[in-house]
Write an enzyme that holds these catalytic residues in place. Structure first.
Site, short mmCIF file in Angstrom:
data_model
loop_
_atom_site.label_atom_id
_atom_site.label_comp_id
_atom_site.label_asym_id
_atom_site.label_seq_id
_atom_site.Cartn_x
_atom_site.Cartn_y
_atom_site.Cartn_z
N GLU A 1 7.65 5.41 7.07
CA GLU A 1 8.86 4.63 6.75
C GLU A 1 10.15 5.47 6.72
O GLU A 1 10.78 5.63 5.67
CB GLU A 1 8.68 3.91 5.41
CG GLU A 1 7.54 2.93 5.40
CD GLU A 1 7.41 2.17 4.09
OE1 GLU A 1 6.76 1.10 4.10
OE2 GLU A 1 7.98 2.61 3.07
N GLU B 1 0.27 -0.82 6.14
CA GLU B 1 0.46 -1.14 4.72
C GLU B 1 0.75 -2.62 4.56
O GLU B 1 1.59 -3.17 5.27
CB GLU B 1 1.61 -0.36 4.08
CG GLU B 1 1.33 1.10 3.79
CD GLU B 1 2.49 1.76 3.04
OE1 GLU B 1 3.25 1.05 2.34
OE2 GLU B 1 2.62 3.00 3.15
#
Length: 448
Positions: free
Chosen positions: A170, A358
């Site tokens: 991320e 995720e």
């Protein structure tokens, strides 16, 4: 009554697992030669973390890794995504290698393989060595060399057994939270920090990918992106344009240069200010043919135009103000978001395989007679998996799903308040208790 879904519905080659991050679970913050990371320093500052919590011990995975891997085995989880702590391998970020750090990850990898669990390594999950931050961290272009050195050490140390790799976790979050808003480590603020951090993280994705490819010829290499389905508050042209700018920032900023499309500055003009940091040849160097891209999706965002928000002229309308169902993180529960992001990323003609690396939720768990009922989390996972199955049945390019996360852990600026785990951890005793959602996932995976 909705139809019960099974893991076998996704096909025999679909990849199932759980995801974790080193800083959030390991503890042992200064044991056996580990150097301090930016998160070690950030959490030591009063007022930065909810409840002034730290991750000095957290889940104590460093000492209890066998117990947690055994838990995975008992839950039928075949793939384990975990990250390497850069400062456990190279305590000052570069130079001398900490052999005890290498030995720890070797033990984790070997025990995974002994239990027939496939290890997936994330190279960077936000915990930059503090010594490198003192030199500017991600704002310093030298990080390309630092990251290349670190990647080489990891590839040479673990690549004989680990064949699945992720470069960055991320990048939008760690550059935005850590170098623009200052709410995450290292706590820097402003465009002058954010812009160079973005470009250097962008280039580092490809630097890491190339280094892994060089040393591990049979590796499957990916990188992961946070993403949210972005919708305008209504159909007014101003709000539609605002939503497009937010989408460019949150969902397109890092993936498009990798695919050779450059930065999305047409839809987000502020990105023109990246030019001073872009050297000749950089945009070519930022491209890399990943084997997969990790999608990390939790919610959607509703956007409206705002004159008062600098640079982007857009405002995210917080979920509680919209009076929708939310998690403990105040994120809207909106399962179609994960389908929409699979669809959106699948539309890029050169997009490699997509894996949900995720997805999960934090809710207030209920303790009854030693058992933990978390029906909301169980429903969240089931509803999102139904959307992933919908995408797969429509022929979209999705090939795996990892739950965030195995155990309740240190949730960054929120401390220990929200628990995302399939397994509850009593942080005073370190006792693990499988939640109802964990038992549901176990049964779901039984027929895979």
């Amino acid at each position: 009554m909705t139809k019960k879904i099974h893991s076998s519905d996704f096909g025999k080659n679909f990849i199932w697992g759980v995801s974790t991050a080193a800083f959030q679970i390991e503890g042992a913050h200064d044991k056996h030669g580990k150097g301090p990371s930016i998160w070690d320093v950030f959490t030591s500052r009063k007022g930065k973390i909810r409840g002034n919590d730290t991750a000095k011990t957290s889940c104590d995975f460093y000492h209890r890794y066998k117990e947690d891997i055994d838990l995975m085995k008992s839950l039928n989880i075949p793939n384990f995504r975990f990250s390497i702590s850069w400062s456990r391998i190279l305590p000052t970020g570069t130079g001398k290698i900490n052999t005890e750090g290498i030995a720890f990850y070797n033990r984790v990898i070997d025990y995974c393989l002994e239990q027939d669990i496939t290890p997936w390594i994330t190279l960077y999950h936000w915990d930059l060595p503090h010594e490198l931050e003192l030199k500017g961290g991600w704002t310093n272009r030298e990080i390309l060399d630092w990251f290349e050195e670190y990647t080489k050490v990891c590839a040479q140390s673990f690549g004989d057994r680990v064949k699945h790799w992720m470069v960055l976790n991320e990048p939008m979050v760690f550059t935005g939270g850590g170098y623009f808003l200052g709410v995450h480590a290292p706590g820097k603020k402003g465009m002058r920090n954010f812009l160079p951090a973005v470009h250097h993280a962008q280039l580092s994705q490809a630097v890491g990918g190339r280094m892994i490819r060089k040393w591990i010829h049979d590796a499957k290499i990916g990188t992961t992106y946070s993403c949210s389905y972005i919708v305008p508050k209504n159909k007014s042209p101003r709000n539609i344009r605002a939503a497009k700018r937010v989408d460019a920032l949150l969902n397109r900023l890092f993936i498009e240069p990798v695919l050779g499309l450059g930065y999305p500055e047409k839809d987000l003009p502020i990105l023109i200010k990246l030019k001073p940091f872009i050297l000749p040849g950089d945009m070519g160097k930022s491209q890399f043919e990943f084997d997969f891209i990790g999608i990390q999706n939790y919610t959607r965002e509703v956007v409206q135009h705002s004159y008062f928000i600098p640079y982007i002229k857009a405002k995210i309308i917080e979920a509680p103000k919209r009076k929708v169902i939310t998690t403990l993180m105040d994120w809207e529960v909106y399962p179609p978001s994960i389908y929409e992001m699979i669809r959106k990323y699948s539309e890029y003609c050169t997009m490699p395989n997509l894996i949900i690396t995720e997805n999960g939720a934090a809710f207030q768990d209920t303790f009854t007679e030693g058992k933990i009922k978390d029906k909301k989390r169980q429903k969240f996972l089931k509803d999102h998996l139904e959307q992933v199955l919908k995408a797969k049945k429509k022929g979209l390019n999705v090939h795996g799903y990892f739950v965030w996360t195995l155990t309740d852990n240190f949730e960054w600026a929120e401390g220990y308040h929200p628990g995302f785990g399939l397994v509850h951890v009593d942080f005073k005793t370190q006792k693990r208790t499988v939640k109802k959602s964990g038992k549901w996932y176990k049964n779901f995976l039984k027929d895979s």
